[in-house]
Write an enzyme that holds these catalytic residues in place. Sequence first.
Site, PDB file in Angstrom:
ATOM      1  N   TYR A  33       0.832  -1.205   0.000  1.00 36.45           N
ATOM      2  CA  TYR A  33       0.000   0.000   0.000  1.00 36.45           C
ATOM      3  C   TYR A  33       0.862   1.249   0.000  1.00 36.45           C
ATOM      4  O   TYR A  33       2.063   1.210   0.250  1.00 36.45           O
ATOM      5  CB  TYR A  33      -0.950  -0.005   1.201  1.00 36.45           C
ATOM      6  N   GLU A 180      11.957   2.463  14.305  1.00 33.63           N
ATOM      7  CA  GLU A 180      11.062   3.521  13.812  1.00 33.63           C
ATOM      8  C   GLU A 180       9.789   3.515  14.633  1.00 33.63           C
ATOM      9  O   GLU A 180       9.603   2.683  15.523  1.00 33.63           O
ATOM     10  CB  GLU A 180      10.747   3.303  12.333  1.00 33.63           C
TER      11      GLU A 180
END
Length: 284
Positions: A33, A180
Amino acid sequence: MARTVYVNGEYLPETEAKVSIFDRGFLFADGVYEVTSVLDGKLIDFAGHAKRLQRSLDELQMANPVTEDELLGIHRELVRLNDIDEGLIYLQITRGAADRDFAFPKDPVPTIVLFTQAKPGLAQNPMAKTGMKVISIEDQRWGRRDIKTVQLLYPSLGKMMAKAAGADDAWMVEDGHVTEGTSNNAYIVKGNTIITRHLGTEILHGITRVAVLRFAREAQMTVEERPFTVDEAKAADEAFITSASSFVMPVVEMDGAPIGTGKPGHVTARLREIYLDEMRRAAI
């Protein structure tokens, strides 16, 4: 009013949009995506998102059902049909529908879906003034985090862990070093130096990250691309995240401890200002 969405070549009311229950995105999370921001009715860094999309598809040996020009046209038409001034366009491509089998089907027909999310005030998010709080959690995702797949269960759980702790997000940690955030790249600032993890399979190659680091260097800031620890983050002068939907967002607290003054810092504020100005000028 119902949104108009795009499914496999058709623009449809969201209430009429359907995909097969045998779609491998549904059965195996076998899909990728992208999310592109819209400001002033224009697309932010579309070319970067299209390039990363193709890389993700190539890494998974998946066909792209549209050309980049066709994809741009679909994005622009959805902006027009849904009258989006500020918001997001979500794009998902899966390997397509086939009877359930771990082995890939021989000649699958990919499924492509796009929809919009109106986000009035996207660029004026009040959190840019107050900053966000994060917690640290163990990074338990699969190893190929550089591929933007729809395998988002653990990041979703991480968001819920942060919410339960009274925070806004979680920074994931592996071997003592921050990788992250759950849906963003992570940075700390020490003096005039911006530190963020180097590119590899451990993190997503953020499109906003690329632009922000370029703007930082152009503004004569020093950039170090290397892992940093949780202790380094807590001892930093500033911290921030970048993503397509939050742009540049200050982080003022980690695991209950203030970062720097506990308020957004000037480096982060300046980078956010530069990013929004430059990307608005370059939007298409």
